[in-house]
Design an enzyme around this catalytic site. Sequence first.
Site, mmCIF file in Angstrom:
data_model
loop_
_atom_site.group_PDB
_atom_site.id
_atom_site.type_symbol
_atom_site.label_atom_id
_atom_site.label_comp_id
_atom_site.label_asym_id
_atom_site.label_seq_id
_atom_site.Cartn_x
_atom_site.Cartn_y
_atom_site.Cartn_z
ATOM 1 N N THR A 136 45.940 32.054 72.429
ATOM 2 C CA THR A 136 45.300 32.322 71.367
ATOM 3 C C THR A 136 44.625 33.605 71.115
ATOM 4 O O THR A 136 43.853 34.365 72.589
ATOM 5 C CB THR A 136 44.409 31.058 71.483
ATOM 6 O OG1 THR A 136 43.001 31.393 70.068
ATOM 7 C CG2 THR A 136 43.437 30.642 72.292
ATOM 8 N N ASP A 137 44.405 33.450 69.637
ATOM 9 C CA ASP A 137 42.730 35.311 69.596
ATOM 10 C C ASP A 137 41.496 34.549 70.418
ATOM 11 O O ASP A 137 40.924 36.060 70.152
ATOM 12 C CB ASP A 137 43.707 35.519 68.405
ATOM 13 C CG ASP A 137 43.139 35.057 67.369
ATOM 14 O OD1 ASP A 137 43.026 33.507 67.253
ATOM 15 O OD2 ASP A 137 42.759 34.785 66.345
ATOM 16 N N GLU A 138 41.728 33.051 70.020
ATOM 17 C CA GLU A 138 40.251 32.841 70.379
ATOM 18 C C GLU A 138 39.870 33.712 72.009
ATOM 19 O O GLU A 138 39.076 33.832 72.727
ATOM 20 C CB GLU A 138 40.260 31.187 70.234
ATOM 21 C CG GLU A 138 40.921 31.456 68.992
ATOM 22 C CD GLU A 138 40.146 29.576 68.565
ATOM 23 O OE1 GLU A 138 39.079 29.044 68.835
ATOM 24 O OE2 GLU A 138 40.472 29.305 67.472
ATOM 25 N N TYR A 161 37.394 24.608 74.474
ATOM 26 C CA TYR A 161 38.838 25.364 74.486
ATOM 27 C C TYR A 161 39.021 27.074 74.788
ATOM 28 O O TYR A 161 39.777 27.247 75.312
ATOM 29 C CB TYR A 161 39.191 24.930 72.754
ATOM 30 C CG TYR A 161 40.229 25.628 72.035
ATOM 31 C CD1 TYR A 161 41.366 25.117 73.211
ATOM 32 C CD2 TYR A 161 40.095 26.959 71.552
ATOM 33 C CE1 TYR A 161 42.365 25.844 72.276
ATOM 34 C CE2 TYR A 161 41.202 27.356 70.994
ATOM 35 C CZ TYR A 161 43.053 26.653 71.600
ATOM 36 O OH TYR A 161 43.707 27.041 70.906
ATOM 37 N N LYS A 165 41.437 27.808 78.003
ATOM 38 C CA LYS A 165 42.936 28.964 77.013
ATOM 39 C C LYS A 165 42.913 30.464 78.436
ATOM 40 O O LYS A 165 43.633 30.958 78.530
ATOM 41 C CB LYS A 165 42.961 29.455 76.029
ATOM 42 C CG LYS A 165 43.121 28.071 75.136
ATOM 43 C CD LYS A 165 44.177 27.461 75.668
ATOM 44 C CE LYS A 165 46.197 28.166 75.193
ATOM 45 N NZ LYS A 165 47.124 27.573 75.386
HETATM 46 P P1 NAD Z 1 48.594 20.464 68.849
HETATM 47 O O1 NAD Z 1 46.991 19.888 69.730
HETATM 48 O O2 NAD Z 1 49.408 20.113 67.822
HETATM 49 O O3 NAD Z 1 49.813 19.792 70.295
HETATM 50 C C1 NAD Z 1 49.560 19.973 71.569
HETATM 51 C C2 NAD Z 1 50.629 19.499 72.171
HETATM 52 O O4 NAD Z 1 50.533 19.138 73.260
HETATM 53 C C3 NAD Z 1 50.233 17.679 72.011
HETATM 54 O O5 NAD Z 1 52.252 17.461 71.469
HETATM 55 C C4 NAD Z 1 49.971 16.501 73.170
HETATM 56 O O6 NAD Z 1 50.812 15.765 73.011
HETATM 57 C C5 NAD Z 1 50.694 17.609 74.299
HETATM 58 N N1 NAD Z 1 50.079 17.701 75.421
HETATM 59 C C6 NAD Z 1 48.823 16.887 75.406
HETATM 60 N N2 NAD Z 1 47.969 17.327 76.425
HETATM 61 C C7 NAD Z 1 49.416 17.304 77.510
HETATM 62 C C8 NAD Z 1 49.399 16.683 78.566
HETATM 63 N N3 NAD Z 1 48.764 16.872 79.894
HETATM 64 N N4 NAD Z 1 51.299 16.980 79.047
HETATM 65 C C9 NAD Z 1 52.465 17.521 77.955
HETATM 66 N N5 NAD Z 1 52.200 17.480 76.667
HETATM 67 C C10 NAD Z 1 50.585 17.064 76.828
HETATM 68 O O7 NAD Z 1 48.387 22.038 69.596
HETATM 69 P P2 NAD Z 1 48.797 22.693 68.647
HETATM 70 O O8 NAD Z 1 48.477 23.221 67.103
HETATM 71 O O9 NAD Z 1 50.379 22.991 68.141
HETATM 72 O O10 NAD Z 1 48.784 24.037 69.462
HETATM 73 C C11 NAD Z 1 50.211 25.121 70.535
HETATM 74 C C12 NAD Z 1 49.828 25.745 71.046
HETATM 75 O O11 NAD Z 1 49.821 26.767 70.747
HETATM 76 C C13 NAD Z 1 48.686 25.438 72.677
HETATM 77 O O12 NAD Z 1 48.853 26.177 73.493
HETATM 78 C C14 NAD Z 1 47.403 25.777 71.125
HETATM 79 O O13 NAD Z 1 46.505 26.685 72.204
HETATM 80 C C15 NAD Z 1 48.552 27.365 70.845
HETATM 81 N N6 NAD Z 1 47.919 27.969 69.625
HETATM 82 C C16 NAD Z 1 47.550 27.091 68.638
HETATM 83 C C17 NAD Z 1 46.975 28.042 67.393
HETATM 84 C C18 NAD Z 1 47.104 27.102 66.608
HETATM 85 O O14 NAD Z 1 45.861 27.338 65.127
HETATM 86 N N7 NAD Z 1 46.777 25.497 66.217
HETATM 87 C C19 NAD Z 1 46.769 29.070 67.396
HETATM 88 C C20 NAD Z 1 47.418 29.929 68.452
HETATM 89 C C21 NAD Z 1 47.668 29.402 69.430
HETATM 90 P P1 TYD Z 2 40.070 24.646 63.593
HETATM 91 O O1 TYD Z 2 40.911 24.431 62.210
HETATM 92 O O2 TYD Z 2 39.475 24.131 63.257
HETATM 93 O O3 TYD Z 2 40.617 26.222 63.822
HETATM 94 P P2 TYD Z 2 39.945 27.515 64.862
HETATM 95 O O4 TYD Z 2 38.306 26.923 65.275
HETATM 96 O O5 TYD Z 2 40.571 27.094 65.860
HETATM 97 O O6 TYD Z 2 39.508 28.612 63.905
HETATM 98 O O7 TYD Z 2 38.327 25.525 62.476
HETATM 99 C C1 TYD Z 2 39.098 27.124 61.052
HETATM 100 C C2 TYD Z 2 38.005 27.627 60.930
HETATM 101 O O8 TYD Z 2 37.249 26.294 59.476
HETATM 102 C C3 TYD Z 2 36.822 27.703 61.750
HETATM 103 O O9 TYD Z 2 35.771 28.068 61.007
HETATM 104 C C4 TYD Z 2 36.131 26.135 61.669
HETATM 105 C C5 TYD Z 2 35.813 25.940 59.843
HETATM 106 N N1 TYD Z 2 35.802 24.643 60.209
HETATM 107 C C6 TYD Z 2 35.178 23.602 59.027
HETATM 108 O O10 TYD Z 2 34.614 24.653 58.291
HETATM 109 N N2 TYD Z 2 35.464 22.187 58.561
HETATM 110 C C7 TYD Z 2 36.397 21.386 59.130
HETATM 111 O O11 TYD Z 2 36.101 20.257 58.839
HETATM 112 C C8 TYD Z 2 37.294 21.663 60.304
HETATM 113 C C9 TYD Z 2 37.533 21.234 60.725
HETATM 114 C C10 TYD Z 2 37.133 22.860 60.234
#
Ligand code: NAD
Ligand code: TYD
Length: 354
Positions: A136-138, A161, A165
């Site tokens: 992630t960019d975080e 988190y 990561k």
């Molecule tokens: P998500 O929470 O929707 O899905 C995570 C999946 O991992 C789920 O299916 C869960 O059951 C599985 N999981 C969790 N713990 C596990 C374990 N111990 N063993 C096997 N499976 C397990 O997450 P997402 O949003 O799809 O994110 C996927 C990846 O992308 C993550 O690594 C996250 O850090 C990264 N990422 C997400 C975002 C975003 O905006 N959602 C952005 C950048 C990077």
């Molecule tokens: P989120 O979707 O949780 O992603 P991340 O924290 O990984 O960027 O949140 C996106 C942005 O929205 C973040 O600045 C927090 C804000 N946010 C709200 O303002 N209200 C909400 O209910 C949630 C879940 C997030």
Amino acid sequence: MRKLQNLLVTGGSGFIGSHFIRYVLTKTDFTGNIVNLDKLTYAGNPANLADIAARYPGRYTFVHGDICDRDLVQNILETHGIDTVIHFAAESHVDRSIHGPAEFVQTNILGTFTLLESCLEAQRQGRPIHFHHISTDEVYGSLGETGYFTETTPYDPRSPYSASKAASDHLVRAWHHTYGLSITLSNCSNNYGPYHFPEKLIPLALLRLLNRQEVPVYGDGKNIRDWLYVEDHADAVWLILNRGQTGESYNIGGNNERTNLEVVKTLCRLVAEETSGDVAEMEKLITFVKDRPGHDRRYAIDPQKIQTELGWKARHNFEEGLRKTVRWYLENQEWVQAVQNGDYRTWIHRHYGG
Ligand code: NAD
Ligand code: TYD
């Protein structure tokens, strides 16, 4: 070009992992097999891939299990002849990490360690495996009003988190430099799209607007995120897998910065347009609430490296992507209900039998 024949996708039942699997099987020329290892935590939903399981019974295999289970991981790598691991599995929600960081350390750090060790073991046994780590960019921390994250920006994670990561990213690079494991990494901005679990901002706000419930906006609503349609992320990862330089990291982002308030107001407008509702009534639902502790102010990705080296470009603009997302949630109310009730089995049975 890397040889990609038998892929292990971890976390393939989650939001982005399920899109990646669907993308590879339905939109690329890939002819091999995919194993999805997923623990099915609250965020993992087999319904996300029920159509794929029905359509590709020979090429798609689901294994219910934990990435921290080394025997299981080694067994999958061997019995399925895995040549590439794409590691999505993670605890992914910042708010949850603030209230309960232990699972984040366990899955994101120790789980990644277990996968790296298992790949190394396979390599020692003469079965080399390429490992792609999804991050992630975080990990780069928080930006002021100007500037962008590049691949050389120093890491400065601030939430449990992002710290977990960042730790996993460091492990992946160390296993490359120290043990010669073949790796690539990608650090992506915030994703949105169909099948998104309704704890993150966009699906949460969207469902609350559809139900005419208040939409919580943290703090002053001026925190900025860089939003990318999830299929564009899948496309970027596929490019990196095929043509990315071994040992390299790629930042993925849509050049699409929005304040949270802008995102929610755009959703108000789109939901009003798609449901013949009234925008002003929707906007009245916006409610400013107590800020998230340590809330990062701004994220913004400079995606120049992946654009110039691999020719990647986001295909969806925000308006199109968000409208597609709103329509998907409107058309998939049963999925929404099943996710909200945790009742995936009934949903899958009704749609796909079994
Ligand atoms: P998500 O929470 O929707 O899905 C995570 C999946 O991992 C789920 O299916 C869960 O059951 C599985 N999981 C969790 N713990 C596990 C374990 N111990 N063993 C096997 N499976 C397990 O997450 P997402 O949003 O799809 O994110 C996927 C990846 O992308 C993550 O690594 C996250 O850090 C990264 N990422 C997400 C975002 C975003 O905006 N959602 C952005 C950048 C990077
Ligand atoms: P989120 O979707 O949780 O992603 P991340 O924290 O990984 O960027 O949140 C996106 C942005 O929205 C973040 O600045 C927090 C804000 N946010 C709200 O303002 N209200 C909400 O209910 C949630 C879940 C997030």
